[in-house]
Write a protein that holds these residues in place. Structure first.
Motif, PDB file in Angstrom:
ATOM      1  N   TYR A   1      -3.514  -9.378   4.450  1.00 35.26           N
ATOM      2  CA  TYR A   1      -1.242  -9.004   3.897  1.00 35.26           C
ATOM      3  C   TYR A   1      -0.723 -10.552   3.497  1.00 35.26           C
ATOM      4  O   TYR A   1      -0.713 -11.233   3.264  1.00 35.26           O
ATOM      5  CB  TYR A   1      -1.008  -8.320   5.649  1.00 35.26           C
ATOM      6  CG  TYR A   1      -1.076  -7.381   6.073  1.00 35.26           C
ATOM      7  CD1 TYR A   1      -0.121  -5.811   6.310  1.00 35.26           C
ATOM      8  CD2 TYR A   1      -2.563  -7.343   6.140  1.00 35.26           C
ATOM      9  CE1 TYR A   1      -0.924  -5.273   6.099  1.00 35.26           C
ATOM     10  CE2 TYR A   1      -3.317  -5.737   6.942  1.00 35.26           C
ATOM     11  CZ  TYR A   1      -1.873  -4.989   7.430  1.00 35.26           C
ATOM     12  OH  TYR A   1      -2.206  -3.447   7.701  1.00 35.26           O
TER      13      TYR A   1
ATOM     14  N   GLY B   1       3.255  -6.197   3.427  1.00 34.57           N
ATOM     15  CA  GLY B   1       1.625  -5.318   3.229  1.00 34.57           C
ATOM     16  C   GLY B   1       0.758  -6.044   2.416  1.00 34.57           C
ATOM     17  O   GLY B   1       0.397  -7.261   2.382  1.00 34.57           O
ATOM     18  N   GLN B   2       0.140  -4.918   1.597  1.00 33.68           N
ATOM     19  CA  GLN B   2      -1.187  -4.673   0.576  1.00 33.68           C
ATOM     20  C   GLN B   2      -0.786  -4.254  -0.475  1.00 33.68           C
ATOM     21  O   GLN B   2       0.110  -3.690  -0.924  1.00 33.68           O
ATOM     22  CB  GLN B   2      -2.663  -4.186   1.736  1.00 33.68           C
ATOM     23  CG  GLN B   2      -2.610  -5.644   2.947  1.00 33.68           C
ATOM     24  CD  GLN B   2      -3.876  -4.190   4.130  1.00 33.68           C
ATOM     25  OE1 GLN B   2      -3.834  -3.170   3.996  1.00 33.68           O
ATOM     26  NE2 GLN B   2      -5.348  -5.035   3.992  1.00 33.68           N
TER      27      GLN B   2
ATOM     28  N   LEU C   1       4.500  -1.716   3.035  1.00 33.68           N
ATOM     29  CA  LEU C   1       3.491  -2.466   4.101  1.00 33.68           C
ATOM     30  C   LEU C   1       4.278  -0.880   4.471  1.00 33.68           C
ATOM     31  O   LEU C   1       5.741  -0.302   4.440  1.00 33.68           O
ATOM     32  CB  LEU C   1       5.083  -3.582   5.130  1.00 33.68           C
ATOM     33  CG  LEU C   1       4.758  -3.419   6.621  1.00 33.68           C
ATOM     34  CD1 LEU C   1       3.263  -3.767   6.233  1.00 33.68           C
ATOM     35  CD2 LEU C   1       5.498  -4.701   7.212  1.00 33.68           C
ATOM     36  N   THR C   2       3.124  -0.041   4.941  1.00 34.12           N
ATOM     37  CA  THR C   2       3.544   1.445   5.215  1.00 34.12           C
ATOM     38  C   THR C   2       3.818   1.695   6.541  1.00 34.12           C
ATOM     39  O   THR C   2       4.044   0.666   7.294  1.00 34.12           O
ATOM     40  CB  THR C   2       1.958   2.008   5.260  1.00 34.12           C
ATOM     41  OG1 THR C   2       1.160   1.704   6.155  1.00 34.12           O
ATOM     42  CG2 THR C   2       1.549   1.347   3.500  1.00 34.12           C
TER      43      THR C   2
ATOM     44  N   ASP D   1       2.845   3.200   8.358  1.00 35.20           N
ATOM     45  CA  ASP D   1       1.410   2.825   9.598  1.00 35.20           C
ATOM     46  C   ASP D   1       1.442   1.375   9.908  1.00 35.20           C
ATOM     47  O   ASP D   1       1.559   0.711  11.804  1.00 35.20           O
ATOM     48  CB  ASP D   1      -0.072   3.807   9.935  1.00 35.20           C
ATOM     49  CG  ASP D   1       0.332   5.047   9.418  1.00 35.20           C
ATOM     50  OD1 ASP D   1       0.756   5.432  10.697  1.00 35.20           O
ATOM     51  OD2 ASP D   1      -0.679   5.625   8.680  1.00 35.20           O
ATOM     52  N   ASP D   2       1.936   0.592   8.891  1.00 32.50           N
ATOM     53  CA  ASP D   2       1.753  -1.025   9.697  1.00 32.50           C
ATOM     54  C   ASP D   2       2.609  -1.653  10.182  1.00 32.50           C
ATOM     55  O   ASP D   2       2.474  -2.078  10.980  1.00 32.50           O
ATOM     56  CB  ASP D   2       1.703  -1.341   8.118  1.00 32.50           C
ATOM     57  CG  ASP D   2       0.856  -1.690   7.391  1.00 32.50           C
ATOM     58  OD1 ASP D   2      -0.468  -1.184   7.706  1.00 32.50           O
ATOM     59  OD2 ASP D   2       0.668  -1.395   5.892  1.00 32.50           O
ATOM     60  N   HIS D   3       4.065  -0.792  10.344  1.00 32.13           N
ATOM     61  CA  HIS D   3       5.631  -1.241  10.506  1.00 32.13           C
ATOM     62  C   HIS D   3       5.353  -0.757  12.735  1.00 32.13           C
ATOM     63  O   HIS D   3       5.392  -1.545  13.672  1.00 32.13           O
ATOM     64  CB  HIS D   3       6.473  -0.206  10.367  1.00 32.13           C
ATOM     65  CG  HIS D   3       7.209  -1.004   9.131  1.00 32.13           C
ATOM     66  ND1 HIS D   3       6.807  -0.891   7.734  1.00 32.13           N
ATOM     67  CD2 HIS D   3       8.338  -1.836   9.039  1.00 32.13           C
ATOM     68  CE1 HIS D   3       7.407  -1.010   6.904  1.00 32.13           C
ATOM     69  NE2 HIS D   3       8.559  -1.316   7.605  1.00 32.13           N
TER      70      HIS D   3
ATOM     71  N   ARG E   1       3.083  -9.639  10.823  1.00 33.63           N
ATOM     72  CA  ARG E   1       3.069  -8.686   9.493  1.00 33.63           C
ATOM     73  C   ARG E   1       4.150  -7.606   9.313  1.00 33.63           C
ATOM     74  O   ARG E   1       4.875  -7.246   8.060  1.00 33.63           O
ATOM     75  CB  ARG E   1       1.642  -7.857   9.670  1.00 33.63           C
ATOM     76  CG  ARG E   1       0.250  -8.736   9.687  1.00 33.63           C
ATOM     77  CD  ARG E   1      -1.476  -7.824  10.018  1.00 33.63           C
ATOM     78  NE  ARG E   1      -2.015  -8.778   9.347  1.00 33.63           N
ATOM     79  CZ  ARG E   1      -3.188  -8.599  10.901  1.00 33.63           C
ATOM     80  NH1 ARG E   1      -3.330  -7.278  11.399  1.00 33.63           N
ATOM     81  NH2 ARG E   1      -3.839  -9.569  10.484  1.00 33.63           N
TER      82      ARG E   1
ATOM     83  N   ALA F   1       2.347  -3.068  13.402  1.00 29.96           N
ATOM     84  CA  ALA F   1       3.292  -4.527  14.067  1.00 29.96           C
ATOM     85  C   ALA F   1       3.822  -4.965  15.801  1.00 29.96           C
ATOM     86  O   ALA F   1       4.536  -5.637  16.548  1.00 29.96           O
ATOM     87  CB  ALA F   1       3.627  -4.721  13.183  1.00 29.96           C
TER      88      ALA F   1
END
Length: 502
Positions: free
Chosen positions: A384, A321-322, A297-298, A300-302, A316, A305
């Protein structure tokens, strides 16, 4: 390729760059490489077929990883926190080992082994006749024992090809800036410790070791060494956050903070994000058998979200993450059927970095190369990955399967709950009952019925904890995983009656 080539590439790219800082010892890449050659000579001269390391890590971990690789002998860092009997039981499973041991653990190792002290090994490596043999890529490079909290530890065999495929697939060579530094405080016997040594060297990043974790010392090292990235486990993150709050300190050089090893409570993640808004947070999920991280979970993902208004996107933040490049994932039902988005089952993974091989057991990969992780999981519509805990942790109450993580995710959001673990305790009527073990927020006295009502308001009545007990802290291992078996054993000694679920 052999993992020793990672060091050779790093040396060619920057021989004078500081590679390792460990207490008073500082080594350039060229100095580490020379010591690895000499260390390989020490290992080869011993005639050992395996290297075992019993110690707290620091510079000894990368040195032994590369020295063993250049001697074409597998290496195993062992859990120095084990009892003497537990430690020797693992040593006895290794073929004809050379045991490298820090002074404080010599008594635990005892007699009966070919043993050399860590300081003695380091001195010998400086003067030994160098040896440099390129191991077969398919040969075993590292053997790690699983934590063994519920059964006899398994010996996971990671080949050079497994490890190098992970590093080269997820890390850009020599990508670090000249002033980049990584603070490493994960234990040497954990896959995160092994992968940190390999990946940071390959990236060209200075490695700063903190062998005995202390949150105040961690914060001081970030400032003093200009640390730009670090990896912590949940218990460490919790204590670091407390120090940051107490001191009112910011960490201006820190750009990336990765957390993993076990599930981190979302309130803690949100608090850490608020205290360090300029830091990119990374949630990394992996297993020993997969040579470390398989999903991320990058930063940018944080941020996405946290900023989202859509419920699925907000959720997420609780995912891992992915999948990383080179990794495929599937969620399967008990009958082997591949499940779709939103459907919960067992996580299977496949890729070059995946070993799935154990000493004395062999490979557990299926015919198509898929590894059964034993983790309960699901994928959302965007791919995800959400981890719901180990399948072994599933509570079977009155014939109904209940995932502890489902209840923990709700319970930890109660304002009076700092941390919690939900386990199944034996019960003559229901088979198992749901027990919530709660660590209260400082200065609060949570009401049992209020906590049960909080869960009941968001989940089905059958998910309501039958019992709630309080502890000052949860028992965890060095990587922050809750030792659920200890809780279950303790609770089974006190079979209090269950409360009505509704």
């Amino acid at each position: 390729m052999s993992i020793s080539l990672l060091l050779e590439m790093a040396q060619d790219a920057g021989p004078d760059r500081t590679a390792v800082v460990s207490d008073d010892l500082r080594l350039t890449t060229a100095e580490l490489s020379a010591l690895a050659d000499g260390g390989a000579g020490v290992i080869a001269a011993s005639g050992a077929r395996h290297v075992a390391y019993v110690g707290a890590g620091g510079a000894m971990l990368p040195l032994l990883l590369f020295a063993s690789a250049r001697a074409a002998v597998p290496v195993t860092p062992l859990n120095y926190r084990l009892s003497a009997d537990g430690l020797r039981a693992l040593l006895d499973r290794l073929p004809d080992p050379l045991v490298v041991v820090d002074d404080e653990y010599r008594d635990a190792v005892g007699d009966g082994y070919r043993t050399i002290g860590s300081a003695e090994f380091l001195d010998a490596a400086r003067t030994a006749e160098p040896a440099a043999e390129f191991a077969d890529p398919d040969a075993v490079g590292v053997v790690l024992f699983t934590s063994g909290t519920t059964s006899k530890p398994k010996a996971v065999e990671l080949s050079h090809a497994n490890l190098t495929s992970y590093i080269m697939g997820t890390v850009e060579f020599a990508s670090a800036e000249p002033d980049d530094a990584a603070l490493i405080c994960v234990p040497p016997y954990h896959i995160a410790g092994v992968s940190a040594a390999l990946s940071n060297l390959y990236a060209g990043r200075k490695m700063v070791y903190l062998t005995q974790f202390d949150a105040g010392r961690w914060v001081d090292l970030v400032t003093g060494e200009g640390v730009t990235s670090a990896t912590v486990v949940p218990t460490m993150l919790d204590r670091i956050v407390s120090v940051l709050e107490t001191r009112g300190t910011t960490l201006p050089t820190l750009r990336t903070l990765a957390y993993g090893g076990s599930k981190v409570p979302l309130p803690l993640v949100r608090k850490a994000l608020s205290l360090l808004p300029a830091v990119g947070f990374v949630n990394a999920y992996g297993l020993t058998e997969t040579s470390s991280t398989i999903a991320v979970l990058t930063p940018d993902d944080h941020r996405a979200a946290l900023a989202a208004s859509d419920e699925a996107a907000i959720r997420r933040l609780g995912s891992v993450g992915q999948p990383v490049p080179g990794i495929e994932v599937e969620i399967r039902a008990d009958d082997g059927t591949v499940l779709g988005a939103g459907e919960t089952g067992e996580l299977f993974v496949r890729g070059e970095q995946v070993s799935g091989k154990y000493t004395d057991i062999g490979s557990v990969l299926d015919e198509q190369g898929w590894f059964p992780t034993k983790d309960v999981a699901f994928l959302d519509e965007e791919g995800y990955l959400f981890i719901g805990g180990r399948s072994d942790d599933t509570i079977i109450r009155g014939g109904e399967n209940i995932a502890p993580a489902e209840i923990e995710d709700v319970l930890v959001e109660h304002p009076h709950v700092r941390d919690c673990a939900v386990v199944g305790a034996d019960d003559p009527e229901w088979g198992q009952i749901i027990v919530a073990v709660v660590v209260a927020q400082p200065g609060t006295e949570p009401d049992v019925e209020d906590l049960r009502s909080h869960v009941r308001s968001q989940l089905r009545g059958s998910r309501t904890p039958d019992r709630v007990v309080f502890r000052d802290e949860l028992p965890t291992n060095a990587t922050g995983k809750v030792l659920r078996r200890e809780l279950v054993d303790e609770l089974n000694q006190d079979p209090s009656p269950a409360q009505p679920a509704v």
